[in-house]
Design a protein around this motif. Structure first.
Motif, mmCIF file in Angstrom:
data_model
loop_
_atom_site.group_PDB
_atom_site.id
_atom_site.type_symbol
_atom_site.label_atom_id
_atom_site.label_comp_id
_atom_site.label_asym_id
_atom_site.label_seq_id
_atom_site.Cartn_x
_atom_site.Cartn_y
_atom_site.Cartn_z
ATOM 1 N N ARG A 175 36.632 15.433 -18.534
ATOM 2 C CA ARG A 175 36.208 15.867 -19.848
ATOM 3 C C ARG A 175 34.934 15.150 -20.264
ATOM 4 N N THR A 176 34.051 15.868 -20.910
ATOM 5 C CA THR A 176 32.843 15.267 -21.448
ATOM 6 C C THR A 176 32.668 15.743 -22.873
ATOM 7 N N SER A 177 31.863 15.013 -23.662
ATOM 8 C CA SER A 177 31.652 15.365 -25.057
ATOM 9 C C SER A 177 30.886 16.666 -25.201
ATOM 10 N N ALA A 178 30.258 17.136 -24.101
ATOM 11 C CA ALA A 178 29.472 18.368 -24.166
ATOM 12 C C ALA A 178 30.355 19.613 -24.122
ATOM 13 N N LEU A 179 31.612 19.439 -23.764
ATOM 14 C CA LEU A 179 32.520 20.572 -23.663
ATOM 15 C C LEU A 179 33.145 20.890 -25.014
ATOM 16 N N GLY A 180 33.383 22.181 -25.252
ATOM 17 C CA GLY A 180 34.126 22.565 -26.441
ATOM 18 C C GLY A 180 35.622 22.414 -26.203
ATOM 19 N N LYS A 181 36.401 22.686 -27.219
ATOM 20 C CA LYS A 181 37.859 22.615 -27.132
ATOM 21 C C LYS A 181 38.432 24.031 -27.158
ATOM 22 N N LEU A 182 39.620 24.183 -26.578
ATOM 23 C CA LEU A 182 40.343 25.452 -26.664
ATOM 24 C C LEU A 182 41.445 25.302 -27.702
ATOM 25 N N TYR A 183 41.346 26.046 -28.780
ATOM 26 C CA TYR A 183 42.361 26.014 -29.837
ATOM 27 C C TYR A 183 43.315 27.196 -29.660
ATOM 28 N N LEU A 184 44.608 26.906 -29.638
ATOM 29 C CA LEU A 184 45.630 27.944 -29.584
ATOM 30 C C LEU A 184 46.010 28.260 -31.024
ATOM 31 N N SER A 196 53.434 31.344 -44.357
ATOM 32 C CA SER A 196 53.890 31.008 -43.004
ATOM 33 C C SER A 196 52.855 30.256 -42.184
ATOM 34 N N MET A 197 51.621 30.166 -42.654
ATOM 35 C CA MET A 197 50.562 29.512 -41.898
ATOM 36 C C MET A 197 50.029 28.311 -42.679
ATOM 37 N N PRO A 198 50.059 27.113 -42.099
ATOM 38 C CA PRO A 198 49.520 25.937 -42.786
ATOM 39 C C PRO A 198 48.032 26.094 -43.074
ATOM 40 N N LEU A 199 47.590 25.527 -44.181
ATOM 41 C CA LEU A 199 46.182 25.621 -44.552
ATOM 42 C C LEU A 199 45.296 24.998 -43.476
ATOM 43 N N GLY A 200 45.749 23.904 -42.885
ATOM 44 C CA GLY A 200 44.953 23.248 -41.844
ATOM 45 C C GLY A 200 44.686 24.164 -40.662
ATOM 46 N N THR A 201 45.685 24.958 -40.287
ATOM 47 C CA THR A 201 45.512 25.914 -39.200
ATOM 48 C C THR A 201 44.491 26.979 -39.575
ATOM 49 N N LEU A 202 44.585 27.483 -40.792
ATOM 50 C CA LEU A 202 43.653 28.519 -41.239
ATOM 51 C C LEU A 202 42.229 27.973 -41.333
ATOM 52 N N GLN A 203 42.084 26.747 -41.783
ATOM 53 C CA GLN A 203 40.754 26.149 -41.888
ATOM 54 C C GLN A 203 40.137 25.943 -40.509
ATOM 55 N N GLN A 204 40.954 25.503 -39.551
ATOM 56 C CA GLN A 204 40.431 25.333 -38.193
ATOM 57 C C GLN A 204 40.037 26.669 -37.590
ATOM 58 N N ALA A 205 40.865 27.690 -37.804
ATOM 59 C CA ALA A 205 40.540 29.021 -37.299
ATOM 60 C C ALA A 205 39.248 29.535 -37.930
ATOM 61 N N ALA A 206 39.055 29.254 -39.216
ATOM 62 C CA ALA A 206 37.862 29.725 -39.914
ATOM 63 C C ALA A 206 36.593 29.066 -39.393
ATOM 64 N N SER A 207 36.741 27.933 -38.725
ATOM 65 C CA SER A 207 35.566 27.219 -38.221
ATOM 66 C C SER A 207 35.106 27.719 -36.852
ATOM 67 N N LEU A 208 35.879 28.628 -36.243
ATOM 68 C CA LEU A 208 35.582 29.086 -34.885
ATOM 69 C C LEU A 208 34.788 30.389 -34.905
ATOM 70 N N SER A 209 33.853 30.490 -33.996
ATOM 71 C CA SER A 209 33.051 31.714 -33.891
ATOM 72 C C SER A 209 33.169 32.377 -32.521
ATOM 73 N N HIS A 210 33.924 31.768 -31.610
ATOM 74 C CA HIS A 210 34.133 32.325 -30.274
ATOM 75 C C HIS A 210 35.644 32.466 -30.044
ATOM 76 N N TRP A 211 36.051 33.661 -29.612
ATOM 77 C CA TRP A 211 37.476 33.957 -29.494
ATOM 78 C C TRP A 211 37.806 34.696 -28.201
ATOM 79 N N VAL A 212 39.009 34.414 -27.688
ATOM 80 C CA VAL A 212 39.647 35.232 -26.664
ATOM 81 C C VAL A 212 40.890 35.812 -27.321
ATOM 82 N N CYS A 213 41.063 37.126 -27.244
ATOM 83 C CA CYS A 213 42.146 37.770 -27.988
ATOM 84 C C CYS A 213 42.783 38.881 -27.158
ATOM 85 N N GLU A 214 43.915 39.367 -27.641
ATOM 86 C CA GLU A 214 44.546 40.536 -27.020
ATOM 87 C C GLU A 214 43.846 41.818 -27.448
#
Length: 261
Positions: free
Chosen positions: A8-17, A35-53
């Motif tokens: 792992r290096t600091s240049a890599l992004g993280k994968l959020y589930l 049903s969804m914690p605010l922290g989860t929603l805030q983290q999701a709102a910060s992402l601009s790249h997604w893998v989805c169904e």
């Protein structure tokens, strides 16, 4: 031979589930914050790249998040890459799909979100291949908190939560399904291991009929449907009680079935 993981290096992004609400695919949307914690929603709102169904439903979910906490950029500017169709049909939990190509944004330093249609990605849903590839690439994997129907159903069933197994979908053929049910019941009664399984919603009624016809009278059957939704139903009784009941399963709402002693 397994390829050694990349350090792992600091240049890599993280994968959020990123878990999704359990009302996906249902007629009525529930209050997301219930049903969804605010922290989860805030983290999701910060992402601009997604893998989805499915990109369409992923965008709908992001719009709901935006109503609570602003997205980092307009949805139209985000990158949403769908898992291949064969992954939806055959699954990816056995390592047959090479997901390395989906991780390009994270390898370039962008945090990446993985989302399924409902609940937690890679739990009774596609996504395991993406998570496995992320580990092999040296990416940090970060599961976020949210609803997981299997564990909610197990906790509410009254069945053994110390020893349980999720066995996915049962055969569609009637005879094969009954044979599988008898095998699962024998294992549950012998070992005390709760057996959890699911079915495509439009076959809920057929599954209930098979359960009542096949299982022994004293085997406990728990069925949980519409979890976290206003119309949630959680019923757990011996099969002999189910045979006397007039309870009907909604063929439009996903359900989790559990048998044990």
């Amino acid at each position: 031979m397994n390829t050694p993981a990349t350090p792992r290096t600091s240049a890599l992004g993280k994968l959020y589930l990123v878990p999704a609400p359990l009302d996906f695919g249902c007629d009525q949307a529930t209050d997301l914050q219930a049903s969804m914690p605010l922290g989860t929603l805030q983290q999701a709102a910060s992402l601009s790249h997604w893998v989805c169904e499915n990109a369409k439903t992923a965008r709908a979910y992001l719009k709901r998040i935006h109503d609570i906490t602003p997205l980092c950029q307009p949805i139209q500017a985000m990158s949403l890459v769908e898992l291949p169709r064969e992954v939806h049909k055959k699954g990816d939990h056995q390592g047959q799909f090479d997901a390395r190509g989906l991780l390009a944004p994270a390898l370039q330093g962008h945090d990446l979100g993985l989302i399924s249609e409902a609940g937690m990605p890679a739990i009774a849903d596609p996504g395991a291949s993406v998570v496995r590839a992320a580990h092999d690439a040296g990416l940090q994997v970060c599961p976020l908190v949210g609803p997981v129907s299997l564990l909610l159903a197990l906790a509410a069933s009254g069945l053994n939560g110390q020893n349980f197994a999720f066995v996915g979908y049962l055969p569609q053929d009637a005879q094969e399904r009954c044979a599988r049910l008898r095998d699962l019941e024998a294992l549950a009664l012998k070992t005390g291991q709760t057996q959890l399984f699911i079915e495509t919603p439009y076959r809920n009624a057929v599954m209930l009929a098979a359960l009542k016809h096949t299982l022994q009278p004293h085997t406990r059957l728990a069925i949980s449907s519409g979890l976290t939704m206003a119309q949630a139903s959680i019923i757990s009784h011996p099969v002999k009680h189910w045979k006397q009941s007039t309870a009907v399963l909604d063929n439009a709402i996903p359900a989790v079935f559990a048998i044990g002693r």
